[in-house]
Design a protein around this motif. Structure first.
Motif, PDB file in Angstrom:
ATOM      1  N   VAL A 206       0.827  -1.208   0.000  1.00 20.97           N
ATOM      2  CA  VAL A 206       0.000   0.000   0.000  1.00 20.97           C
ATOM      3  C   VAL A 206       0.861   1.258   0.000  1.00 20.97           C
ATOM      4  N   ALA A 207       2.039   1.215   0.642  1.00 18.64           N
ATOM      5  CA  ALA A 207       2.907   2.398   0.677  1.00 18.64           C
ATOM      6  C   ALA A 207       3.395   2.755  -0.714  1.00 18.64           C
ATOM      7  N   ALA A 214       0.814   9.736  -5.325  1.00 21.52           N
ATOM      8  CA  ALA A 214       1.261  11.057  -4.862  1.00 21.52           C
ATOM      9  C   ALA A 214       2.146  11.709  -5.914  1.00 21.52           C
ATOM     10  N   TRP A 215       3.028  10.928  -6.514  1.00 21.60           N
ATOM     11  CA  TRP A 215       3.905  11.457  -7.568  1.00 21.60           C
ATOM     12  C   TRP A 215       3.100  11.851  -8.802  1.00 21.60           C
ATOM     13  N   PRO A 221      -2.784  16.545 -11.445  1.00 23.93           N
ATOM     14  CA  PRO A 221      -3.838  16.093 -10.531  1.00 23.93           C
ATOM     15  C   PRO A 221      -5.044  15.499 -11.247  1.00 23.93           C
ATOM     16  N   ARG A 222      -5.458  16.118 -12.332  1.00 23.77           N
ATOM     17  CA  ARG A 222      -6.657  15.634 -13.032  1.00 23.77           C
ATOM     18  C   ARG A 222      -6.439  14.227 -13.569  1.00 23.77           C
ATOM     19  N   TRP A 305      11.055   6.240  -2.178  1.00 20.41           N
ATOM     20  CA  TRP A 305      12.027   5.977  -1.119  1.00 20.41           C
ATOM     21  C   TRP A 305      11.532   6.521   0.222  1.00 20.41           C
ATOM     22  N   VAL A 306      11.054   7.746   0.227  1.00 22.47           N
ATOM     23  CA  VAL A 306      10.595   8.364   1.477  1.00 22.47           C
ATOM     24  C   VAL A 306       9.442   7.568   2.080  1.00 22.47           C
ATOM     25  N   LEU A 307       8.462   7.198   1.279  1.00 25.35           N
ATOM     26  CA  LEU A 307       7.300   6.479   1.814  1.00 25.35           C
ATOM     27  C   LEU A 307       7.644   5.038   2.178  1.00 25.35           C
ATOM     28  N   ALA A 308       8.560   4.410   1.423  1.00 24.89           N
ATOM     29  CA  ALA A 308       8.972   3.040   1.773  1.00 24.89           C
ATOM     30  C   ALA A 308       9.719   3.027   3.096  1.00 24.89           C
ATOM     31  N   VAL A 309      10.568   4.028   3.314  1.00 22.18           N
ATOM     32  CA  VAL A 309      11.276   4.122   4.595  1.00 22.18           C
ATOM     33  C   VAL A 309      10.284   4.364   5.725  1.00 22.18           C
TER      34      VAL A 309
END
Length: 639
Positions: A206-207, A214-215, A221-222, A305-309
């Motif tokens: 899920v991360a 998010a990216w 956004p649309r 990387w940030v979200l996996a960490v």
């Protein structure tokens, strides 16, 4: 944003160039050596026919059930009291093997091992695609395989590394160059299909799903919302289909049963261990992520990387561990590889269109003026960082015709004493898997001995590991950790299983860690007794037999409770002298009595006596044969 540059770099100074090439070749040699150790470990596990890591057998049971057209998401309150808590894709991939070869561990371990190779290849490809540096691309992929965590988990019959494979492939597919463009429709379909596969391999993906969307939101956004809605619709439709097909058991076991106790200290210790082992790569990855944050556009790799960490925090859950950092390790290897290759190529720049470009002009000029010196330093520094990493993750079997001499030459001894012949620089913290050694023939023989005990009689066995029952051709009863999770979340009534235990519906109980819910353990303690222990794979597997019949039933407890100081009471049990003695010691321990004498020796009449103590009291117990039964005489001594 990951930029490529065509500006030719001035050649580094000759001595630095030669030193850098030598160090780079040495770093590659170290990573290749770790890869060979990994292959030997995987080969050793392929020939081991029982659970190496607790839970592998239940993954195999899931595979067999799915191959027979049955869901493993079942009502755990009815026989065989079994249910799974993992999504099905990994097991579905193994169905053809189950059809061809029946229940076996080797093919699940082989697929897991091959999955790590695919992940390493994807990491290397991502680095090469971004910076076109072959040596660093190879180093980045091999660094993933060299990690202690990946080494441990990679060749197991577990779905975790297959999830990481799908995650990595999805991110690499979506992150293609050039970074400023939104992925094409074809790339989006491929990437999101791989992402969906990761989620239906294990929920922890899920991360990565959050990171991807998010990216995409940062890009458009649309379009992100449109693709996100389509992704959610497909994922939701699959979820609803399985839930309805299993009568709601899917939601119960996949969602509700995975809300486990969280232990902050365990998560903190695992974070510290992760950083200590991977510090050189983490520092490079953080450098690139910060560069993108301040001077470029954030790449998918950095967001991932940030979200996996951050997702590594879930390693603090009961039942979780260091494997929860595997995705973070993959992302770290990608980012650090790109940073290392860019450093060697002299590709770090301050963009001319940066909002503060005018203020940074002098800094840019200073950097460009020292370009040759920077390249010379980088030629040496980058391979040294990989060598530092190679030292940090040192792991090696300490026995065998090859590894034994190598370990002695390096001055390494087993980190686990006589338990395992394996050196591991990671040390140990709660949640870290104490595995990595190669099983021996002794372990295989011990497993077959336990399986032979399980095969006795017509009744099934209650075993914490499924492999013994599968080997013996008997029903697999329960998935202990799943029952424990359900019970602690108030979603499991163990009364039917407890009734079966009290009725001696199982010919034997096999313990390794006693992971059953507390009421189930209490029922086993009352209805069974420890008869022997068999050492296998670093653990004492306890063999518990049904308690002997009492004449009349319950006479032992009645006699024990009625004792007064100076009085004696007797009871009879239908058991052999040795079995009666072991059962008596266990039964008295349930009432707080601890044996204080050496096991008694029989006298001329075949009787034996033992002494027990409890809180200032002393009890003597004498066992004597009386026909087909053993008579137990208990005497509560006076002060």
């Amino acid at each position: 944003m990951i930029e490529t540059h065509t500006q030719p770099a001035p050649p580094p100074r000759p001595r630095a160039l030669l030193a850098g090439r030598a160090l780079l070749a040495l770093a590659l040699a170290v990573m290749i050596a770790y890869f060979l150790v990994y292959i030997a470990y995987a080969a050793g596990l392929l020939r081991f026919p029982f659970d190496y890591d607790q839970g592998e057998g239940f993954e195999l049971v899931d595979t067999v059930m799915l191959s027979e057209g049955r869901w493993p998401y079942r009502d755990a309150e009815v026989y065989p009291f079994y249910a799974s808590n993992y999504p099905p894709l990994y097991h579905v991939l193994l169905i053809p093997f189950a059809w061809l070869f029946g229940p076996a561990y080797w093919y699940g371990r082989l697929v897991g091992f091959l999955g790590t190779l695919v992940t390493a290849g994807a990491i290397g490809y991502a680095v090469w695609r971004a910076e076109r540096h072959r040596a660093i691309a190879v180093l980045a992929g091999l660094a993933f395989l060299a990690s202690n965590t990946v080494y441990h988990v990679g060749p197991l019959f577990r779905q975790h590394m297959t999830m990481v494979m799908f995650e990595t492939l999805a991110v690499v597919a979506l992150a293609g160059l050039p970074e400023h463009r939104y992925p094409t429709r074809r790339r989006m379909v491929i990437g999101l299909a791989l992402l969906l596969a990761a989620g239906y391999t294990k929920q922890l993906a899920v991360a990565t799903c959050v990171a991807v969307f998010a990216w995409l939101m940062l890009r458009s956004p649309r379009r992100a919302l449109a693709w996100g809605a389509a992704f959610a619709a497909v994922a939701g439709a699959i979820f609803i289909w399985i839930d309805r097909a299993t009568g709601g058991q899917w939601t119960l076991h996949i969602i509700a049963a995975n809300v486990n106790e969280f232990m902050p200290q365990q998560a903190l210790d695992l974070y510290r261990q992760w950083f200590r082992l991977h510090a050189p790569l983490i520092l490079l990855a953080a450098l690139l992520a910060l560069y993108e944050l301040y001077f470029a556009r954030l790449s998918l790799y950095s967001v991932w990387w940030v979200l996996a960490v951050a997702n590594g925090a879930l390693s603090g859950k009961w039942g979780a561990g260091d494997s929860y950092f595997a995705t973070a390790i993959a992302a770290t290897c990608v980012l650090s590889g790109i940073a290392a290759a860019r450093t060697l190529r002299g590709g770090w720049t301050i963009p001319g269109d940066h909002p503060f470009a005018a203020r940074l002009a002098r800094l840019r000029a200073w950097i460009e003026a020292r370009r040759a010196a920077r390249l010379a330093a980088a030629a040496v520094a980058v391979p040294l960082l990989y060598l530092w990493y190679g030292v940090s993750v040192l792991h090696l079997p300490t026995e065998g015709p090859v590894f034994g001499p190598v370990a002695r030459a390096l001055g390494l001894e087993s980190s686990y004493g006589d338990r395992y012949a394996f050196y591991d620089s990671a040390g140990w913290v709660p949640g870290y898997a104490t595995i990595g050694h190669i099983p021996t023939q002794r372990d295989i023989d011990a497993g077959k001995q336990i399986a032979a005990i399980v095969a006795e009689g017509d009744r099934p066995a209650l075993s914490e590991e499924a492999g013994f029952s599968l080997y013996a051709g008997k029903d697999v009863i329960t998935n202990p950790t799943q029952l424990k999770n359900l019970y602690e979340n108030g979603r499991y009534d163990p009364s039917t299983l407890i009734d079966a235990i009290r009725a001696h519906a199982f010919n034997v109980v096999v313990f390794r860690a006693q992971f059953y819910p507390p009421p189930v353990l209490d029922a086993i303690y009352d209805a069974y007794y420890p008869d022997e222990a068999i050492w296998m794979n670093g653990f004492n597997y306890e063999i518990w037999r049904p308690a002997p019949a009492q004449v009349p039933d319950g006479a032992f407890d009645t006699a024990l409770r009625a004792l007064a100081p100076g009085e004696s009471a007797s009871a009879a049990v239908a058991a052999s002298p040795a079995a009666a003695a072991r059962w008596l010691t266990h039964g008295l321990s349930r009432h707080g009595w601890e044996r204080v004498s050496e096991p008694g020796a029989g006298d001329g009449d075949g009787c034996r006596a033992d002494a027990y103590a409890r809180a200032g009291e002393r009890l003597s117990a004498t066992l004597c044969p009386a026909g087909k039964v053993m008579t137990i005489t208990l005497t509560l001594e006076t002060d």
